[in-house]
Design a protein around this motif. Sequence first.
Motif, PDB file in Angstrom:
ATOM      1  N   GLU A 489       0.867  -1.183   0.000  1.00  0.00           N
ATOM      2  CA  GLU A 489       0.000   0.000   0.000  1.00  0.00           C
ATOM      3  C   GLU A 489       0.899   1.226   0.000  1.00  0.00           C
ATOM      4  O   GLU A 489       1.882   1.271   0.741  1.00  0.00           O
ATOM      5  CB  GLU A 489      -0.892   0.028   1.243  1.00  0.00           C
ATOM      6  CG  GLU A 489      -1.887  -1.104   1.335  1.00  0.00           C
ATOM      7  CD  GLU A 489      -3.162  -0.830   0.553  1.00  0.00           C
ATOM      8  OE1 GLU A 489      -3.326   0.325   0.104  1.00  0.00           O
ATOM      9  OE2 GLU A 489      -3.974  -1.743   0.412  1.00  0.00           O
ATOM     10  N   ARG A 510     -10.214   7.520  -9.496  1.00  0.00           N
ATOM     11  CA  ARG A 510      -9.643   6.197  -9.345  1.00  0.00           C
ATOM     12  C   ARG A 510      -9.182   5.715 -10.720  1.00  0.00           C
ATOM     13  O   ARG A 510      -9.549   6.276 -11.731  1.00  0.00           O
ATOM     14  CB  ARG A 510     -10.659   5.222  -8.757  1.00  0.00           C
ATOM     15  CG  ARG A 510     -11.104   5.569  -7.341  1.00  0.00           C
ATOM     16  CD  ARG A 510     -12.168   4.599  -6.855  1.00  0.00           C
ATOM     17  NE  ARG A 510     -12.645   4.953  -5.515  1.00  0.00           N
ATOM     18  CZ  ARG A 510     -13.650   4.359  -4.907  1.00  0.00           C
ATOM     19  NH1 ARG A 510     -14.294   3.373  -5.518  1.00  0.00           N
ATOM     20  NH2 ARG A 510     -14.023   4.740  -3.689  1.00  0.00           N
ATOM     21  N   THR A 512      -5.758   3.348 -12.795  1.00  0.00           N
ATOM     22  CA  THR A 512      -4.514   2.586 -12.723  1.00  0.00           C
ATOM     23  C   THR A 512      -3.338   3.438 -13.194  1.00  0.00           C
ATOM     24  O   THR A 512      -3.474   4.291 -14.071  1.00  0.00           O
ATOM     25  CB  THR A 512      -4.583   1.317 -13.581  1.00  0.00           C
ATOM     26  OG1 THR A 512      -4.883   1.687 -14.941  1.00  0.00           O
ATOM     27  CG2 THR A 512      -5.640   0.360 -13.067  1.00  0.00           C
ATOM     28  N   LYS A 517      -2.950   0.112  -8.604  1.00  0.00           N
ATOM     29  CA  LYS A 517      -4.383   0.408  -8.612  1.00  0.00           C
ATOM     30  C   LYS A 517      -4.666   1.605  -7.716  1.00  0.00           C
ATOM     31  O   LYS A 517      -4.457   1.554  -6.507  1.00  0.00           O
ATOM     32  CB  LYS A 517      -5.179  -0.800  -8.120  1.00  0.00           C
ATOM     33  CG  LYS A 517      -6.690  -0.615  -8.245  1.00  0.00           C
ATOM     34  CD  LYS A 517      -7.440  -1.880  -7.888  1.00  0.00           C
ATOM     35  CE  LYS A 517      -8.946  -1.696  -8.056  1.00  0.00           C
ATOM     36  NZ  LYS A 517      -9.691  -2.927  -7.714  1.00  0.00           N
ATOM     37  N   VAL A 518      -5.112   2.699  -8.309  1.00  0.00           N
ATOM     38  CA  VAL A 518      -5.381   3.941  -7.575  1.00  0.00           C
ATOM     39  C   VAL A 518      -6.774   3.878  -6.963  1.00  0.00           C
ATOM     40  O   VAL A 518      -7.773   3.761  -7.662  1.00  0.00           O
ATOM     41  CB  VAL A 518      -5.262   5.169  -8.499  1.00  0.00           C
ATOM     42  CG1 VAL A 518      -5.564   6.447  -7.723  1.00  0.00           C
ATOM     43  CG2 VAL A 518      -3.878   5.241  -9.137  1.00  0.00           C
ATOM     44  N   LYS A 519      -6.820   3.976  -5.606  1.00  0.00           N
ATOM     45  CA  LYS A 519      -8.097   3.960  -4.900  1.00  0.00           C
ATOM     46  C   LYS A 519      -8.618   5.369  -4.621  1.00  0.00           C
ATOM     47  O   LYS A 519      -9.810   5.577  -4.427  1.00  0.00           O
ATOM     48  CB  LYS A 519      -7.943   3.215  -3.571  1.00  0.00           C
ATOM     49  CG  LYS A 519      -7.523   1.768  -3.724  1.00  0.00           C
ATOM     50  CD  LYS A 519      -7.329   1.131  -2.346  1.00  0.00           C
ATOM     51  CE  LYS A 519      -6.871  -0.314  -2.458  1.00  0.00           C
ATOM     52  NZ  LYS A 519      -6.620  -0.927  -1.121  1.00  0.00           N
ATOM     53  N   HIS A 530      -1.458   9.960  -5.405  1.00  0.00           N
ATOM     54  CA  HIS A 530      -2.288   8.843  -5.858  1.00  0.00           C
ATOM     55  C   HIS A 530      -2.139   7.701  -4.863  1.00  0.00           C
ATOM     56  O   HIS A 530      -1.042   7.135  -4.726  1.00  0.00           O
ATOM     57  CB  HIS A 530      -1.863   8.393  -7.259  1.00  0.00           C
ATOM     58  CG  HIS A 530      -1.799   9.512  -8.258  1.00  0.00           C
ATOM     59  ND1 HIS A 530      -0.719  10.378  -8.326  1.00  0.00           N
ATOM     60  CD2 HIS A 530      -2.670   9.917  -9.219  1.00  0.00           C
ATOM     61  CE1 HIS A 530      -0.932  11.269  -9.286  1.00  0.00           C
ATOM     62  NE2 HIS A 530      -2.112  11.006  -9.829  1.00  0.00           N
ATOM     63  N   GLY A 532      -3.013   3.935  -3.264  1.00  0.00           N
ATOM     64  CA  GLY A 532      -3.500   2.635  -3.703  1.00  0.00           C
ATOM     65  C   GLY A 532      -2.548   1.507  -3.375  1.00  0.00           C
ATOM     66  O   GLY A 532      -1.764   1.588  -2.428  1.00  0.00           O
ATOM     67  N   ARG A 533      -2.608   0.435  -4.197  1.00  0.00           N
ATOM     68  CA  ARG A 533      -1.818  -0.776  -3.966  1.00  0.00           C
ATOM     69  C   ARG A 533      -1.059  -1.141  -5.243  1.00  0.00           C
ATOM     70  O   ARG A 533      -1.623  -1.114  -6.345  1.00  0.00           O
ATOM     71  CB  ARG A 533      -2.734  -1.919  -3.559  1.00  0.00           C
ATOM     72  CG  ARG A 533      -2.011  -3.245  -3.295  1.00  0.00           C
ATOM     73  CD  ARG A 533      -3.018  -4.369  -3.096  1.00  0.00           C
ATOM     74  NE  ARG A 533      -3.771  -4.192  -1.870  1.00  0.00           N
ATOM     75  CZ  ARG A 533      -3.397  -4.687  -0.685  1.00  0.00           C
ATOM     76  NH1 ARG A 533      -2.275  -5.392  -0.586  1.00  0.00           N
ATOM     77  NH2 ARG A 533      -4.136  -4.495   0.380  1.00  0.00           N
TER      78      ARG A 533
END
Length: 882
Positions: A489, A510, A512, A517-519, A530, A532-533
């Motif tokens: 994360e 949101r 990519t 992966k942008v949350k 940005h 995400g994970r």
Amino acid sequence: MESAEIRSSFLNFFAERGHKVLDSAPLLPSDPELLFNIAGMVPFKPYFLGEESPPASRVTTAQKCLRTADIENVGHTARHHTFFEMLGNFSFGDYFKSEAILYAWDFLTGEMDLKPERMWVGIFGGDPDQNLVADEEARRLWIEEAGVPEERILEFDVSENFWAMSETGPCGPCSEVHYDLESTSAAPEQARQLVKAGADRMLELWNLVFMQYNRDKSGDLTPLPRQNIDTGLGLERLAVVKQGVQTNFETDLFKPLIAEAADLAGVDADANGDEQIALRVIADHVRAAAFLLAEGLLPGNEGRGYILRRLIRRAGRWGRKINFREPFLYELISTVVAVMGEHYELLADKRKVIEKNLRREEEQFNRTLDRGLDELESRLEGVREGNKNQFSGQEIFDLYETHGLPIEMTTEVLRDEGIDYSSDEIEAAREEHRRQSRGNRETSDEAELDVAGLQATDFIGYQNFETESQVVALFKAGQQVEELSAGDEGVVILDRTPFYAEQGGQVGDRGTIGEFKVKDTRPAGDVYTHHGRAGEKISVGDQLWASIDKDRRRAVMRHHTSTHLLQAALRDELGEQVMQSGSFVGPDYFRFDFTYNQKVSAEQLERIEAKVNQMVSGEFPLQTQKMSRRQAESEGALAFFGEHYGETVRVVKIESPEGIVSKELCGGTHVANTGLIGAFVITDETSVAAGVRRIEARSGLPAYQFLAKRRRALEEVRSAAGVQREEEIIPRLQELENKISDQEKELESYRQKQASGRAEQLLSEARQFGRVSFICEKFEAADDDTLKKLLDNLREELETGVVLLINEREDSVQLLAGVTDDLTAEVKAGELVGKLGKLVGGGGGGRPDFAQAGGSDPSGIPRVVEEINALLQEKYGAPAGY
């Protein structure tokens, strides 16, 4: 000379000398760092800093100003005000000291015909500790060009006559013109001391600021390449001189208001003491409130709204000292308009709105004040009886938190009473309340990212949904790292991005970034972060493809443009006093908070919804343009207070063939034309705070989904109602409602007959304790209404008596007690059930003639019966036949 003539004479004087006359800027600046415009130069700050080009190199204004730092002095002194007018002339790199000094002297001695021998001039005398030299140039100009005698030039230190915008930046010496209200001339040193002491006799009329230096971080001064002039002449103070009075409150700006308030209160307009203070407070505060309400501000509990509420409530409290018990401030608005409305036309245009909102706030406050002041007086009696001279800060805060009495109002009462209090104790009580409200819970928010040194992110998301970008920084657990491993994360920062960062109520994008992966996307200053994970390893310097979730963004865009159309429809339907107070713009729905003092009716909501859909179907194009904030405001663009706008702003305009539909300052993303919004539907309307309403709505696919769900629900209702068509549902429901009503009447009649019959039986079985009849009966899970009817019947039939009905359920007990009116001085039903309720594991209370109690322990019922018999026997003797 009337104040209106003074104002116009000033503006005309400078217009004849090449100055562009500008309208007053609003009292409510769009800059969230400022509550109000506090001086004539505030609207021109970008010009003085060189951030924007001014509309002309020479400008003059009569600026509305509001200051509340000294609000507690208002009414007690001759000069303190909240709202006031500052007349000013300004030069942006055009003329400098010589012209500024000559203009000021010519206006005062020529146009205003003031006597030079009554005026004193202050100049900066230098400060060796700060390496600041005396302003000898100003001294020379006052003497040689203006003709002021040298002995009438007074020197003052850096605290009095050196102006700076902040610790660094433009600064310079200033000169002041003071007028002696007494004809007997003072000696120079005496005059200097009178000025320093702020004596009422020596009236500061005009301040001329000479912006000639730039101060750097080390404190060194260098001459500015373009030197500026900023001056401020108080209209109220000049009116004192021209009208030959001693205080601002005796001028034509205040006298009509004081006279009207005195007439309404039935007191002498020339009263002294508390009555004089009250009239002055009312006159000052109602002017300020009128101008703020005219600009769309409503009373609230935070920020600007709180200041407005405080002004109204302080005036209301002082009104009580001169016999006002009902709302009265709103009745003074016609006088405010008569005095000020010719120059400030907005007052006249908004008169009804001002009166309506002012009266509503007064009514609300009167209810709070009655309770709060009664409680304060009760506590003050204890202080007086104990010969104490201290009131605790905890009690002051408790009066606010529990009884709604504003802290500043309590402290003002205490000062009037000569009772001490501790501000530190108040703040400690406030902080303890905050701590308890938080429940001492630790937040789990991600640590604030340190993005110092990173360049601003280039946002290209208005035009592009995807792009190739370079990773310029990575963060993990709040710390900057060189890489993220698969599964980590973290936060990615790009050199440029199509991802919109959450701001202005609009959610962040949101999508990519490569396999990241942008949350969520959030701003950290002008850097976009940005969150995400990582799906695979990412390193600083990587070139990755950044792509937003396009369908989600388009849904957000539809909703954001809908908020603009909704605000336009609200202002059209409810009035231009409606202003945005907050918003949330997401992909599934949006909510829009706005200032309005009452519930929006179903009929109004229907019309508002129709207006928005008409604008949607019109397929009106959207245009965006960058311009200076002042230009945007002057062109009527709406801004949302609480949102930070730079000096250059983005304006979103929606225009129909008939004209502009909407024009707002906005940095969000929008559809290209309103037709792309699709359907629009309002789903809810609620209150979120005093004077603030909230509408929730949906557009596009979410609107269709909402309507489809409602259609399914309607179909279920149609089926359950047993009708064939939708239009038959309402008549069928009315038919069922009438049938239920008839059955309820029949049931009520049955209960009455049942209660009446049972009452006759119980009356015949009543026990007699002396002159008191006593009826006690236990029921098993009886209907509440039936028992209450029975109790009423028994009380009516008994001449003198007590009734106790016990209703036992599986795991609870209900006690109902009644006492005839002639006996309530001796036996009170509320006290009786309070004692008996404890025996069944509960409690209760009520009126002397009727009360209820409840408990959770049916095993205590025998003790209840024993206890009430024992109580009556002790009070009235043993029952007959005992």
